[in-house]
Design a protein around this motif. Sequence first.
Motif, PDB file in Angstrom:
ATOM      1  N   ALA A  94       0.836  -1.205   0.000  1.00 27.47           N
ATOM      2  CA  ALA A  94       0.000   0.000   0.000  1.00 27.47           C
ATOM      3  C   ALA A  94       0.873   1.259   0.000  1.00 27.47           C
ATOM      4  N   LEU A  95       1.931   1.265   0.807  1.00 26.93           N
ATOM      5  CA  LEU A  95       2.810   2.434   0.839  1.00 26.93           C
ATOM      6  C   LEU A  95       3.544   2.586  -0.487  1.00 26.93           C
ATOM      7  N   HIS A  96       3.955   1.481  -1.066  1.00 29.53           N
ATOM      8  CA  HIS A  96       4.607   1.522  -2.383  1.00 29.53           C
ATOM      9  C   HIS A  96       3.670   2.151  -3.423  1.00 29.53           C
ATOM     10  N   ARG A  97       2.413   1.736  -3.433  1.00 25.43           N
ATOM     11  CA  ARG A  97       1.451   2.319  -4.387  1.00 25.43           C
ATOM     12  C   ARG A  97       1.278   3.809  -4.151  1.00 25.43           C
ATOM     13  N   ARG A  98       1.199   4.207  -2.881  1.00 27.58           N
ATOM     14  CA  ARG A  98       1.027   5.630  -2.560  1.00 27.58           C
ATOM     15  C   ARG A  98       2.227   6.454  -3.039  1.00 27.58           C
ATOM     16  N   LEU A  99       3.434   5.951  -2.816  1.00 26.89           N
ATOM     17  CA  LEU A  99       4.633   6.668  -3.271  1.00 26.89           C
ATOM     18  C   LEU A  99       4.717   6.688  -4.788  1.00 26.89           C
ATOM     19  N   ARG A 100       4.402   5.572  -5.411  1.00 29.87           N
ATOM     20  CA  ARG A 100       4.413   5.510  -6.878  1.00 29.87           C
ATOM     21  C   ARG A 100       3.412   6.501  -7.452  1.00 29.87           C
ATOM     22  N   ASP A 101       2.202   6.527  -6.893  1.00 31.23           N
ATOM     23  CA  ASP A 101       1.168   7.441  -7.378  1.00 31.23           C
ATOM     24  C   ASP A 101       1.543   8.902  -7.154  1.00 31.23           C
ATOM     25  N   ALA A 102       2.381   9.170  -6.145  1.00 29.59           N
ATOM     26  CA  ALA A 102       2.839  10.533  -5.872  1.00 29.59           C
ATOM     27  C   ALA A 102       4.006  10.933  -6.778  1.00 29.59           C
ATOM     28  N   GLY A 103       4.476   9.985  -7.594  1.00 28.40           N
ATOM     29  CA  GLY A 103       5.560  10.295  -8.527  1.00 28.40           C
ATOM     30  C   GLY A 103       6.948  10.174  -7.935  1.00 28.40           C
ATOM     31  N   ALA A 104       7.082   9.507  -6.784  1.00 23.78           N
ATOM     32  CA  ALA A 104       8.398   9.340  -6.167  1.00 23.78           C
ATOM     33  C   ALA A 104       9.272   8.440  -7.044  1.00 23.78           C
ATOM     34  N   GLU A 105      10.581   8.648  -6.946  1.00 21.87           N
ATOM     35  CA  GLU A 105      11.545   7.907  -7.764  1.00 21.87           C
ATOM     36  C   GLU A 105      11.849   6.549  -7.126  1.00 21.87           C
ATOM     37  N   LEU A 106      11.416   5.491  -7.778  1.00 20.11           N
ATOM     38  CA  LEU A 106      11.630   4.127  -7.287  1.00 20.11           C
ATOM     39  C   LEU A 106      13.062   3.694  -7.554  1.00 20.11           C
ATOM     40  N   ALA A 107      13.732   3.158  -6.535  1.00 16.42           N
ATOM     41  CA  ALA A 107      15.078   2.600  -6.694  1.00 16.42           C
ATOM     42  C   ALA A 107      14.994   1.089  -6.926  1.00 16.42           C
ATOM     43  N   TRP A 108      14.124   0.383  -6.163  1.00 18.63           N
ATOM     44  CA  TRP A 108      13.858  -1.034  -6.399  1.00 18.63           C
ATOM     45  C   TRP A 108      12.608  -1.469  -5.646  1.00 18.63           C
ATOM     46  N   GLY A 109      12.078  -2.608  -6.086  1.00 14.36           N
ATOM     47  CA  GLY A 109      11.047  -3.319  -5.349  1.00 14.36           C
ATOM     48  C   GLY A 109       9.622  -2.945  -5.705  1.00 14.36           C
ATOM     49  N   PRO A 110       8.743  -3.476  -4.862  1.00 16.80           N
ATOM     50  CA  PRO A 110       8.959  -4.339  -3.713  1.00 16.80           C
ATOM     51  C   PRO A 110       9.585  -5.682  -4.127  1.00 16.80           C
ATOM     52  N   THR A 111      10.484  -6.141  -3.257  1.00 22.00           N
ATOM     53  CA  THR A 111      11.269  -7.333  -3.534  1.00 22.00           C
ATOM     54  C   THR A 111      11.342  -8.200  -2.289  1.00 22.00           C
ATOM     55  N   ASP A 112      11.245  -9.507  -2.493  1.00 22.31           N
ATOM     56  CA  ASP A 112      11.487 -10.459  -1.410  1.00 22.31           C
ATOM     57  C   ASP A 112      12.979 -10.761  -1.417  1.00 22.31           C
ATOM     58  N   GLN A 113      13.694 -10.275  -0.415  1.00 19.21           N
ATOM     59  CA  GLN A 113      15.134 -10.455  -0.334  1.00 19.21           C
ATOM     60  C   GLN A 113      15.474 -11.872   0.134  1.00 19.21           C
ATOM     61  N   PRO A 114      16.654 -12.390  -0.224  1.00 21.43           N
ATOM     62  CA  PRO A 114      17.059 -13.737   0.217  1.00 21.43           C
ATOM     63  C   PRO A 114      17.058 -13.893   1.738  1.00 21.43           C
ATOM     64  N   SER A 115      17.241 -12.803   2.462  1.00 20.94           N
ATOM     65  CA  SER A 115      17.257 -12.855   3.929  1.00 20.94           C
ATOM     66  C   SER A 115      15.871 -13.044   4.527  1.00 20.94           C
ATOM     67  N   GLY A 116      14.838 -12.952   3.677  1.00 21.50           N
ATOM     68  CA  GLY A 116      13.469 -13.065   4.162  1.00 21.50           C
ATOM     69  C   GLY A 116      12.780 -11.725   4.331  1.00 21.50           C
ATOM     70  N   VAL A 117      13.516 -10.643   4.186  1.00 22.37           N
ATOM     71  CA  VAL A 117      12.949  -9.298   4.298  1.00 22.37           C
ATOM     72  C   VAL A 117      12.264  -8.937   2.982  1.00 22.37           C
ATOM     73  N   ARG A 118      11.102  -8.355   3.066  1.00 25.02           N
ATOM     74  CA  ARG A 118      10.415  -7.802   1.889  1.00 25.02           C
ATOM     75  C   ARG A 118      10.568  -6.297   1.975  1.00 25.02           C
ATOM     76  N   ASP A 119      11.100  -5.687   0.904  1.00 20.82           N
ATOM     77  CA  ASP A 119      11.341  -4.257   0.959  1.00 20.82           C
ATOM     78  C   ASP A 119      11.260  -3.607  -0.410  1.00 20.82           C
ATOM     79  N   CYS A 120      11.312  -2.302  -0.382  1.00 23.22           N
ATOM     80  CA  CYS A 120      11.439  -1.488  -1.585  1.00 23.22           C
ATOM     81  C   CYS A 120      12.275  -0.280  -1.195  1.00 23.22           C
ATOM     82  N   ALA A 121      12.670   0.492  -2.174  1.00 23.98           N
ATOM     83  CA  ALA A 121      13.439   1.693  -1.872  1.00 23.98           C
ATOM     84  C   ALA A 121      13.098   2.776  -2.876  1.00 23.98           C
ATOM     85  N   TYR A 122      13.088   3.976  -2.378  1.00 24.81           N
ATOM     86  CA  TYR A 122      12.851   5.174  -3.181  1.00 24.81           C
ATOM     87  C   TYR A 122      13.985   6.150  -2.944  1.00 24.81           C
TER      88      TYR A 122
END
Length: 135
Positions: A94-122
Amino acid sequence: MDLVVHSASLPHTDPEASLAFYRDALGFEVRSDEGDAGGRWITLGPAGGTGTSLVLEPAGARPGLTTAERRTIAEMMAKGTYAAITLATADLDALHRRLRDAGAELAWGPTDQPSGVRDCAYRDPAGNLVRITQA
């Protein structure tokens, strides 16, 4: 000794663009906004919270920096390699969609990392990496 993180600082290059990202897109509340033509220091945090604050400070405003150091900071910020912060949310998608809709610059993700963490970055308007993990 009880010790807590009171605040963390990130540089900004445009206070209004930073407010649009942190206040309007992320939903942080402004706790203080101080400064003048020499620069603005904006303190924000999660809405309704009393814990840790994020201080957005003018890039290169710290005392004692040389001209060469300020130039290096500006170059690193332009590449997005100078500063970063990690946030956590219960609903990453939901936060990813909100940032995307606001035009924020996506760096990656959302991604399931090998460590088990799910993340994204802007990248915020100054180039700082804002990593967001699923809590």
